[in-house]
Write a protein that holds these residues in place. Structure first.
Motif, short mmCIF file in Angstrom:
data_model
loop_
_atom_site.label_atom_id
_atom_site.label_comp_id
_atom_site.label_asym_id
_atom_site.label_seq_id
_atom_site.Cartn_x
_atom_site.Cartn_y
_atom_site.Cartn_z
N GLU A 1 0.83 -1.20 0.00
CA GLU A 1 0.00 0.00 0.00
C GLU A 1 0.87 1.25 0.00
O GLU A 1 0.57 2.23 -0.69
CB GLU A 1 -0.91 0.00 1.22
CG GLU A 1 -1.86 1.18 1.28
CD GLU A 1 -2.76 1.14 2.50
OE1 GLU A 1 -3.15 2.21 2.98
OE2 GLU A 1 -3.05 0.02 2.98
N ALA A 2 1.95 1.22 0.73
CA ALA A 2 2.86 2.36 0.76
C ALA A 2 3.49 2.57 -0.61
O ALA A 2 3.65 3.71 -1.06
CB ALA A 2 3.94 2.15 1.82
N LEU A 3 3.83 1.49 -1.30
CA LEU A 3 4.40 1.61 -2.64
C LEU A 3 3.38 2.18 -3.61
O LEU A 3 3.71 3.00 -4.48
CB LEU A 3 4.90 0.26 -3.14
CG LEU A 3 6.19 -0.27 -2.52
CD1 LEU A 3 6.51 -1.65 -3.07
CD2 LEU A 3 7.35 0.67 -2.77
N GLN A 4 2.11 1.76 -3.50
CA GLN A 4 1.07 2.28 -4.38
C GLN A 4 0.85 3.77 -4.16
O GLN A 4 0.70 4.53 -5.11
CB GLN A 4 -0.24 1.51 -4.17
CG GLN A 4 -0.19 0.09 -4.70
CD GLN A 4 -1.44 -0.70 -4.34
OE1 GLN A 4 -2.28 -0.23 -3.59
NE2 GLN A 4 -1.54 -1.91 -4.86
N ARG A 5 0.87 4.19 -2.91
CA ARG A 5 0.69 5.61 -2.62
C ARG A 5 1.87 6.42 -3.14
O ARG A 5 1.69 7.52 -3.66
CB ARG A 5 0.54 5.83 -1.12
CG ARG A 5 -0.80 5.40 -0.60
CD ARG A 5 -0.98 5.76 0.83
NE ARG A 5 -2.25 5.25 1.32
CZ ARG A 5 -2.65 5.37 2.55
NH1 ARG A 5 -1.88 5.97 3.45
NH2 ARG A 5 -3.82 4.90 2.92
N ALA A 6 3.06 5.87 -3.02
CA ALA A 6 4.25 6.57 -3.52
C ALA A 6 4.19 6.72 -5.04
O ALA A 6 4.53 7.77 -5.58
CB ALA A 6 5.52 5.83 -3.11
N SER A 7 3.71 5.69 -5.73
CA SER A 7 3.60 5.77 -7.20
C SER A 7 2.51 6.74 -7.60
O SER A 7 2.62 7.44 -8.59
CB SER A 7 3.37 4.41 -7.80
OG SER A 7 2.10 3.91 -7.45
N GLN A 8 1.42 6.82 -6.82
CA GLN A 8 0.35 7.78 -7.11
C GLN A 8 0.86 9.21 -6.94
O GLN A 8 0.51 10.09 -7.72
CB GLN A 8 -0.85 7.54 -6.20
CG GLN A 8 -1.63 6.28 -6.52
CD GLN A 8 -2.72 6.00 -5.50
OE1 GLN A 8 -2.83 6.70 -4.50
NE2 GLN A 8 -3.50 4.96 -5.75
N VAL A 9 1.67 9.45 -5.93
CA VAL A 9 2.22 10.78 -5.70
C VAL A 9 3.15 11.15 -6.85
O VAL A 9 3.13 12.28 -7.34
CB VAL A 9 2.96 10.84 -4.33
CG1 VAL A 9 3.77 12.11 -4.21
CG2 VAL A 9 1.97 10.71 -3.21
N GLN A 10 3.95 10.21 -7.31
CA GLN A 10 4.87 10.49 -8.41
C GLN A 10 4.12 10.75 -9.72
O GLN A 10 4.52 11.57 -10.53
CB GLN A 10 5.85 9.34 -8.60
CG GLN A 10 6.90 9.25 -7.51
CD GLN A 10 7.81 8.05 -7.69
OE1 GLN A 10 7.56 7.18 -8.52
NE2 GLN A 10 8.87 8.00 -6.90
N ASN A 11 3.01 10.03 -9.92
CA ASN A 11 2.24 10.19 -11.16
C ASN A 11 1.29 11.39 -11.10
O ASN A 11 0.74 11.78 -12.12
CB ASN A 11 1.42 8.94 -11.46
CG ASN A 11 2.31 7.75 -11.78
OD1 ASN A 11 3.42 7.94 -12.24
ND2 ASN A 11 1.81 6.56 -11.53
N GLY A 12 1.09 11.95 -9.93
CA GLY A 12 0.21 13.09 -9.78
C GLY A 12 -1.26 12.72 -9.71
O GLY A 12 -2.13 13.53 -9.98
N ASP A 13 -1.56 11.49 -9.35
CA ASP A 13 -2.96 11.04 -9.25
C ASP A 13 -3.60 11.55 -8.00
O ASP A 13 -3.15 11.69 -6.97
CB ASP A 13 -3.04 9.51 -9.30
CG ASP A 13 -2.63 8.97 -10.67
OD1 ASP A 13 -2.68 9.76 -11.62
OD2 ASP A 13 -2.28 7.79 -10.73
#
Length: 58
Positions: free
Chosen positions: A46-58
């Motif tokens: 879940e932490a990895l998914q949130r980090a990828s969302q932050v990087q993608n600007g979602d």
């Protein structure tokens, strides 16, 4: 220089050093294992998914 037999004191010291080394290695393995378990059970995905969302600007 003559080859001397190993004294009994050196044999005991060596075996004690091996024992201390094995205990130290076991302690390191236990701490590493606990760290791996804590990271994998702590919603790491879940932490990895949130980090990828932050990087993608979602």
């Amino acid at each position: 220089m003559a080859i001397a037999k190993t004294h009994d004191l050196h044999k005991r010291r060596f075996s004690r050093n091996v024992g201390v080394g094995l205990v130290l290695a076991a302690f390191i393995v236990i701490v590493f294992g606990m760290t791996v378990v804590k990271v994998t059970n702590g919603n790491f995905n879940e932490a990895l998914q949130r980090a990828s969302q932050v990087q993608n600007g979602d």
